[in-house]
Design an enzyme around this catalytic site. Structure first.
Site, PDB file in Angstrom:
ATOM      1  N   ARG A 129       0.842  -1.211   0.000  1.00 18.09           N
ATOM      2  CA  ARG A 129       0.000   0.000   0.000  1.00 18.09           C
ATOM      3  C   ARG A 129       0.877   1.261   0.000  1.00 18.09           C
ATOM      4  NH1 ARG A 129      -3.648  -3.390  -0.460  1.00 18.09           N
ATOM      5  NH2 ARG A 129      -4.897  -4.289   1.203  1.00 18.09           N
ATOM      6  N   GLU A 172     -13.203 -14.844   9.665  1.00 21.12           N
ATOM      7  CA  GLU A 172     -13.262 -14.136   8.381  1.00 21.12           C
ATOM      8  C   GLU A 172     -13.033 -15.079   7.190  1.00 21.12           C
ATOM      9  OE1 GLU A 172     -10.360 -10.987   7.852  1.00 21.12           O
ATOM     10  OE2 GLU A 172     -11.283 -10.324   5.994  1.00 21.12           O
ATOM     11  N   LYS A 216     -16.956 -12.150  10.052  1.00 19.26           N
ATOM     12  CA  LYS A 216     -16.499 -11.079   9.149  1.00 19.26           C
ATOM     13  C   LYS A 216     -16.523 -11.622   7.717  1.00 19.26           C
ATOM     14  CE  LYS A 216     -12.569  -8.026   8.248  1.00 19.26           C
ATOM     15  NZ  LYS A 216     -11.554  -7.175   8.854  1.00 19.26           N
ATOM     16  N   SER A 261     -14.184  -4.931   3.450  1.00 23.50           N
ATOM     17  CA  SER A 261     -14.544  -4.128   2.268  1.00 23.50           C
ATOM     18  C   SER A 261     -14.035  -4.758   0.973  1.00 23.50           C
ATOM     19  CB  SER A 261     -14.083  -2.679   2.407  1.00 23.50           C
ATOM     20  OG  SER A 261     -12.693  -2.564   2.579  1.00 23.50           O
ATOM     21  N   GLY A 262     -12.937  -5.470   1.011  1.00 21.06           N
ATOM     22  CA  GLY A 262     -12.550  -6.346  -0.096  1.00 21.06           C
ATOM     23  C   GLY A 262     -12.126  -5.680  -1.390  1.00 21.06           C
ATOM     24  N   GLY A 263     -11.867  -4.363  -1.365  1.00 23.20           N
ATOM     25  CA  GLY A 263     -11.462  -3.689  -2.598  1.00 23.20           C
ATOM     26  C   GLY A 263     -12.581  -2.877  -3.240  1.00 23.20           C
ATOM     27  N   ARG A 271      -9.267  -1.054   3.909  1.00 25.19           N
ATOM     28  CA  ARG A 271      -9.113  -0.080   2.826  1.00 25.19           C
ATOM     29  C   ARG A 271     -10.240   0.945   2.777  1.00 25.19           C
ATOM     30  NH1 ARG A 271      -8.058  -4.633  -1.558  1.00 25.19           N
ATOM     31  NH2 ARG A 271      -9.124  -5.778   0.095  1.00 25.19           N
TER      32      ARG A 271
END
Ligand code: 13P
Length: 352
Positions: free
Chosen positions: A33, A177, A219, A261-263, A294
């Site tokens: 990142r 998750e 999650k 959120s996964g992108g 993110r």
């Protein structure tokens, strides 16, 4: 195991329309990142960035728990306070990522198994002593031609359940998750089928391993069309598909569902969570919350860029996203919230 404390912690993690902040990127992910923004990929830069996050004023108004990484939980803020203590001082429960990453699953090309069970009991004891009260383990399920296989789903579900049982033994609430990835050309329906099968398998394994459902948080991913799928459903269609899937597969005893959120872009993640709470809140047995990395952090990171002078503006962007997501839990998020907050640049940028 102190059942009462586990149940109480899990309840607090999703109380008051707040949510979790994932700031547990492994060093390779954090460096990934930082790299495109020209931020040095060093221990010091990672420490400074995490200090920016935890010292954001009023973060505890929107965030109940923050997930740390092993490097961070051993670090201090500039004034010498351990991160776990600084977080607790802000009224936020410290959590810790305890898996050691997803590796190739033997015999299953294109599929992963998450590792980290060896020695986990001792690591959990240490994290508890350091102040952590919940933990996270992420399993990764890819969607594509002929995948996911049953072998991959079952191996990951069993690892999640064994991790969750060890957490509860150590007094930590497990955040379970299983992430069905958004990457690919698959449709929303396909994501829904896979997510439902994965969740059913995970809850069978959690039962087999005697995990207390009242003392855990799920999650999951939202049910989304693949990022390369030509048809991208509306916010309401995503909300309907996601809640339908969860109602079928997640027992009512679970206190909270906190999405990754996964992108997704920040705005879509907030809008979709909002739509679920607007349309279904009265029908859902669990709190529907967030545990974004993110979709909370990315605008702040893009403003910070490693410069001390950018810290206040970056913190402003971080708290803005946290507030948007708290509003989404209440069903009160709307696109105008993105315009009305002044001095927050780059709000329309999407998360990487
Ligand atoms: P994202 O919200 O960026 O998907 O990260 C959530 C997370 O904690 C992944 O393990």
């Amino acid at each position: 195991m102190n059942t009462q404390e586990l149940v109480e912690t899990a309840r607090k993690m999703v109380a008051d329309d707040k949510g979790l902040l994932a700031m547990d990127e492994s060093n390779p992910t954090c460096n990934k990142r930082f790299a495109p923004l020209g931020i040095p990929q060093t221990v010091d830069a990672r420490r400074a960035y995490r200090e920016l996050i935890v010292s954001t004023p009023a973060l505890g108004e929107c965030i109940t728990g923050a997930i740390l990484y092993d490097e961070t939980i051993r670090q201090h803020t500039k004034d010498g306070t351990l991160f776990a203590k600084a977080i607790a001082n802000a009224g936020i429960i410290p959590g810790i990522k305890v898996d050691t990453g997803a590796k190739d699953l033997a015999g299953h090309p294109g599929e992963k198994i998450t590792e980290g069970l060896d020695g986990l009991r001792d690591r959990l004891k240490e994290y508890f002593q350091m102040g952590a009260r919940f933990a996270k383990w992420r399993a990764v399920i890819a969607v594509g031609a002929g995948i996911p296989s049953r072998g991959c789903i079952e191996a990951n579900a069993q690892a999640l359940a064994r991790y969750a049982a060890l957490c509860q033994e150590a007094g930590l609430v497990p955040v379970v998750e299983p992430e069905v990835l958004m990457a690919g050309e698959h449709s929303l329906d396909r994501c829904g089928e896979v997510t439902e099968e994965v969740l059913r398998t995970v809850f069978i394994q959690l039962h087999e391993q005697r995990v207390l459902l009242e003392g855990m948080i799920l999650k999951p991913n939202m049910v989304l069309p693949g990022s390369l799928c030509p048809r991208q459903e509306t916010v309401d269609e995503v909300a309907d598909a996601t809640v339908r899937c969860l109602l079928r597969a997640v027992p009512a005893a679970v206190p909270g569902v906190a999405f990754l959120s996964g992108g997704q872009s920040c705005e879509l993640a907030s809008a979709r969570l909002n739509a679920m709470n607007v349309r279904f809140k009265s029908r859902m047995p669990w709190a529907l919350a967030f545990s974004f990395a993110r979709a909370i952090q990315q605008p702040a990171l893009e403003i910070w860029r490693g410069e001390e002078s950018n810290v206040p503006a970056a913190q402003q962007a971080l708290i803005h996203r946290a507030r948007c997501n708290r509003a989404a839990r209440r069903g009160e998020y709307h696109a105008a919230m993105e315009q009305t907050s002044t001095n927050i640049p780059q709000l329309t940028k999407t998360a990487a």
